[in-house]
Every structure is written in structure tokens, then in C-alpha cells.
Write a protein that holds these residues in place. Structure first.
Motif, PDB file in Angstrom:
ATOM      1  N   ARG A 150      54.796  69.638  57.894  1.00  0.00           N
ATOM      2  CA  ARG A 150      55.218  71.044  57.831  1.00  0.00           C
ATOM      3  C   ARG A 150      55.654  71.435  56.429  1.00  0.00           C
ATOM      4  O   ARG A 150      55.537  72.592  56.030  1.00  0.00           O
ATOM      5  N   SER A 151      56.168  70.468  55.678  1.00  0.00           N
ATOM      6  CA  SER A 151      56.711  70.776  54.355  1.00  0.00           C
ATOM      7  C   SER A 151      55.627  70.960  53.296  1.00  0.00           C
ATOM      8  O   SER A 151      55.915  71.414  52.179  1.00  0.00           O
ATOM      9  N   ILE A 152      54.382  70.617  53.627  1.00  0.00           N
ATOM     10  CA  ILE A 152      53.293  70.774  52.663  1.00  0.00           C
ATOM     11  C   ILE A 152      52.743  72.202  52.746  1.00  0.00           C
ATOM     12  O   ILE A 152      52.262  72.618  53.809  1.00  0.00           O
ATOM     13  N   PRO A 153      52.796  72.963  51.683  1.00  0.00           N
ATOM     14  CA  PRO A 153      52.298  74.345  51.722  1.00  0.00           C
ATOM     15  C   PRO A 153      50.839  74.416  52.177  1.00  0.00           C
ATOM     16  O   PRO A 153      49.991  73.656  51.715  1.00  0.00           O
ATOM     17  N   GLY A 154      50.585  75.326  53.110  1.00  0.00           N
ATOM     18  CA  GLY A 154      49.222  75.546  53.571  1.00  0.00           C
ATOM     19  C   GLY A 154      48.727  74.577  54.623  1.00  0.00           C
ATOM     20  O   GLY A 154      47.594  74.719  55.103  1.00  0.00           O
ATOM     21  N   MET A 155      49.544  73.595  55.021  1.00  0.00           N
ATOM     22  CA  MET A 155      49.117  72.614  56.017  1.00  0.00           C
ATOM     23  C   MET A 155      49.345  73.165  57.425  1.00  0.00           C
ATOM     24  O   MET A 155      50.440  73.621  57.762  1.00  0.00           O
ATOM     25  N   THR A 156      48.323  73.133  58.250  1.00  0.00           N
ATOM     26  CA  THR A 156      48.437  73.481  59.663  1.00  0.00           C
ATOM     27  C   THR A 156      48.802  72.220  60.435  1.00  0.00           C
ATOM     28  O   THR A 156      48.233  71.156  60.191  1.00  0.00           O
ATOM     29  N   VAL A 157      49.749  72.339  61.376  1.00  0.00           N
ATOM     30  CA  VAL A 157      50.245  71.178  62.116  1.00  0.00           C
ATOM     31  C   VAL A 157      50.085  71.426  63.612  1.00  0.00           C
ATOM     32  O   VAL A 157      50.621  72.400  64.152  1.00  0.00           O
ATOM     33  N   ILE A 158      49.356  70.528  64.289  1.00  0.00           N
ATOM     34  CA  ILE A 158      49.007  70.712  65.701  1.00  0.00           C
ATOM     35  C   ILE A 158      49.339  69.453  66.487  1.00  0.00           C
ATOM     36  O   ILE A 158      49.073  68.337  66.037  1.00  0.00           O
ATOM     37  N   CYS A 159      49.894  69.639  67.687  1.00  0.00           N
ATOM     38  CA  CYS A 159      50.154  68.521  68.603  1.00  0.00           C
ATOM     39  C   CYS A 159      49.767  68.947  70.012  1.00  0.00           C
ATOM     40  O   CYS A 159      50.570  69.544  70.735  1.00  0.00           O
ATOM     41  N   PRO A 160      48.537  68.665  70.435  1.00  0.00           N
ATOM     42  CA  PRO A 160      48.065  69.128  71.744  1.00  0.00           C
ATOM     43  C   PRO A 160      48.705  68.367  72.897  1.00  0.00           C
ATOM     44  O   PRO A 160      49.165  67.234  72.743  1.00  0.00           O
ATOM     45  N   ALA A 161      48.698  69.010  74.079  1.00  0.00           N
ATOM     46  CA  ALA A 161      49.397  68.475  75.241  1.00  0.00           C
ATOM     47  C   ALA A 161      48.528  67.634  76.158  1.00  0.00           C
ATOM     48  O   ALA A 161      49.035  66.739  76.831  1.00  0.00           O
ATOM     49  N   ASP A 162      47.236  67.922  76.218  1.00  0.00           N
ATOM     50  CA  ASP A 162      46.395  67.195  77.166  1.00  0.00           C
ATOM     51  C   ASP A 162      44.966  67.096  76.649  1.00  0.00           C
ATOM     52  O   ASP A 162      44.650  67.544  75.532  1.00  0.00           O
ATOM     53  N   ASP A 163      44.107  66.521  77.463  1.00  0.00           N
ATOM     54  CA  ASP A 163      42.720  66.283  77.069  1.00  0.00           C
ATOM     55  C   ASP A 163      41.985  67.569  76.734  1.00  0.00           C
ATOM     56  O   ASP A 163      41.307  67.671  75.700  1.00  0.00           O
ATOM     57  N   VAL A 164      42.107  68.565  77.580  1.00  0.00           N
ATOM     58  CA  VAL A 164      41.402  69.824  77.373  1.00  0.00           C
ATOM     59  C   VAL A 164      41.849  70.476  76.069  1.00  0.00           C
ATOM     60  O   VAL A 164      41.027  70.914  75.251  1.00  0.00           O
TER      61      VAL A 164
END
Length: 315
Positions: free
Chosen positions: A132-146
Motif C-alpha cells: 500500500r505504501s508504494i505509490p501507484g500500486m494496486t493491492v488486491i486480496c480475493p475471497a474465493d475461487d470465483v
């Protein structure tokens, strides 16, 4: 929620890479750091060996290779455990990928405490904060397979660096693939309720839904929100939940410092001050034990979430 169907999001990642290549994404290349069986990039390796590169146990170098490939028109997905991708290679990600804003996708598996027996050295609970601290970085953590497969495909289409955290443990499938669509920067409300809003991501979404089902029988309405994108955060969804419910709780398999909870608190403190309780890892390292035992020790199971919600409401 079809809880009998359990799939680890690292498996989803492997399948999604092959699906992208099968669909004609000829610029897609995959790099791994000698962990392809664990990260599931072996699926892509077996299907498209000429576009797979094993960089060996040299994660920092792998980030540099990916950066170079991206300047040649390729879309590289680099893969390793979260501790080695976000942790060991942080400086290369920051300076070689983030600073020039290159189109590299970092897929980090085995994030959080649920690495289990591998212990504190491998239980990366700082990766959201670092990325999150890197400018311009998108951060994603999906919940399930779909959601994970959709997130990988969205990351491919997105122009710019993306960090994807994927899990080792099998997670319940909570989405209907025929009805679900993923959009970077958007969360979703999974249940209705006005007593409290609980915002979660990753493995914790399934546990939060279990807690909400228990509390519903007790007459407590829990609004469960799945927030797969930590950066950029879905500000409107958070603000609406805070306005409607007057209490907010966040649940994440990550340190309470720098992750989803802090992102939510930062938003609310500036725009709509609201009582918030953060459930996560409280400024400590993990320890070695079976995954669900570790999660229970840190209060990251449905029973503990249920008790925390009840306590928060009573106070």
C-alpha cells in the motif's frame, strides 16, 4: 454460500493464468522463484512452457527480469510466497517496478498466518502495509475461487503494477460465477444489517459470513462487506456502511498496522468519524502450528469474530 465447495485461491491463480493464455493473451508471461508447485504456476508451465521462466531462489532478481520484460511489451506475472515477494524483494518492487510504474503483476501466495506449520518466518502479515505504501500500486486480496480468477484477469487488463495476495488454505466459494463481476476498487455488500458493518477480505470473508449467520439467529443484523481491493479502497461503500450502521469492524489476516483496518480508519477519521474495531494480528509475530489452530490463537475464526461483534455492540 456453498460451504461444501472449498478451493484455495492459489489454485484459482494457476487456472486463471492458463485461461488467459487460452483466450489469446499472447503477451502474458509467468515468472516463478522455484516454487511453481506451491504457487500453482506449474499449471501455466505445463501448458505454455515457452512463456514460463523459473528464476530460481532469487526473488529480487526475478522482479528485475519482470520489469525488463514489461518494457518489451509483455505482461509479466511474478510469483512467490508473500514473505519472499513482498518482503525479500521489496526494494526491487519499489524502485524497479513501482517508481517507473511498470506493468508488472506480483502474485504472492501463502500470505498471512494460514501458512501454519511454516511458522513466523513465512507468515507474512505485513504485505498489505508494504505494498500500500508504494505509490501507484494496486493491492488486491480475493475471497474465493470465483473472485480470485476474476481478479487475476482484471489485473492482466489493468495498466500498472498490481499486488495480488493469494491463500494456501482452501476457502469456501461464496460467489456465483454466472452472476459475479469483479472491478478493481469496488467492494460488495454480502448481507444486509444495520447493527454493525463488518468489512473483511480474503479467507476472513467466509469466517465473517459464518459469524453473521449465527448472530442473525440472535436478532443481530450484521452487514458483511467483502473488500477485495485494499488500494484503491471503495470509499463510497465504506462511508455508506458507516452512515447506516454507526459501528464498523474490520477483519483481516494481516497486521492491524497498515492493512485493511487502517485504510478504513484513515477514511472514516477524515470524512465520517465512526467507532471502529480492528480484528487482525496485533503487533506480533505468528508461530508454528496447524493453520486453523494459529488462526484461532489470533482470534481469526468465526467463533472469535462472533464474540468480538457481540462485545463491540454491547459496549
Amino acid at each position: 454460500m456453498p460451504e461444501n465447495k472449498l478451493i484455495a485461491t492459489r489454485d484459482s491463480y494457476g487456472h486463471a493464468l492458463v485461461e488467459l493464455a487460452d483466450a489469446g493473451c499472447n503477451d502474458l508471461v509467468v515468472l516463478d522463484a522455484d516454487l511453481s508447485v506451491s504457487t500453482k504456476t506449474c499449471m501455466f508451465r505445463d501448458a505454455y512452457p515457452e512463456r514460463f521462466f523459473d528464476c530460481g531462489i532469487a526473488e529480487a532478481n526475478m522482479m528485475g527480469v519482470a520489469a525488463g520484460l514489461s518494457t518489451c511489451g509483455y505482461v509479466p506475472f511474478v510469483s512467490s510466497f508473500a514473505m519472499f515477494a513482498a518482503g525479500r524483494a521489496y526494494e526491487q518492487i519499489r524502485n524497479t517496478i513501482g517508481y517507473p510504474h511498470l506493468n508488472v503483476k506480483i502474485a504472492a501466495t501463502h500470505g498471512g498466518l494460514s501458512v501454519g506449520e511454516d511458522g513466523a518466518s513465512h507468515q507474512c502479515c505485513e504485505d498489505f502495509a508494504l505494498m500500500r505504501s508504494i505509490p501507484g500500486m494496486t493491492v488486491i486480496c480475493p475471497a474465493d475461487d470465483v473472485e480470485a480468477r476474476a481478479a487475476v484477469k482484471a489485473a492482466y487488463r489493468h495498466n500498472g503494477p498490481v499486488y495480488l495476495r493469494l491463500g494456501r488454505l482452501a476457502a469456501p466459494v461464496i460467489h456465483d460465477e454466472m452472476k459475479y463481476s469483479f472491478e478493481i476498487g469496488k467492494g460488495e455488500q454480502l448481507t444486509d444489517g444495520f447493527d454493525i458493518a463488518v468489512i473483511a477480505n480474503g479467507l476472513m470473508v467466509g469466517e465473517t459470513l459464518k459469524a453473521a449467520a449465527v448472530l442473525k439467529k440472535q436478532g443481530i443484523g450484521v452487514r458483511v462487506i467483502n473488500m477485495p481491493t485494499i488500494k484503491p479502497l471503495d470509499d463510497d461503500l465504506v462511508l455508506r456502511a458507516a452512515h447506516d450502521c454507526k459501528r464498523v469492524m474490520t477483519v483481516e489476516e494481516h497486521s492491524v498496522i497498515g492493512g485493511l483496518g487502517e485504510a478504513v480508519c484513515s477514511l472514516l477519521s477524515e470524512q465520517l468519524p465512526t467507532p471502529v474495531r480492528r480484528i487482525g494480528v496485533n503487533d506480533q509475530f505468528g508461530h508454528s502450528a496447524p493453520a486453523w489452530e494459529v488462526l484461532a490463537d489470533f482470534g481469526l475464526t468465526a467463533d472469535h469474530i462472533t464474540a468480538a461483534i457481540t462485545d463491540f455492540i454491547q459496549k
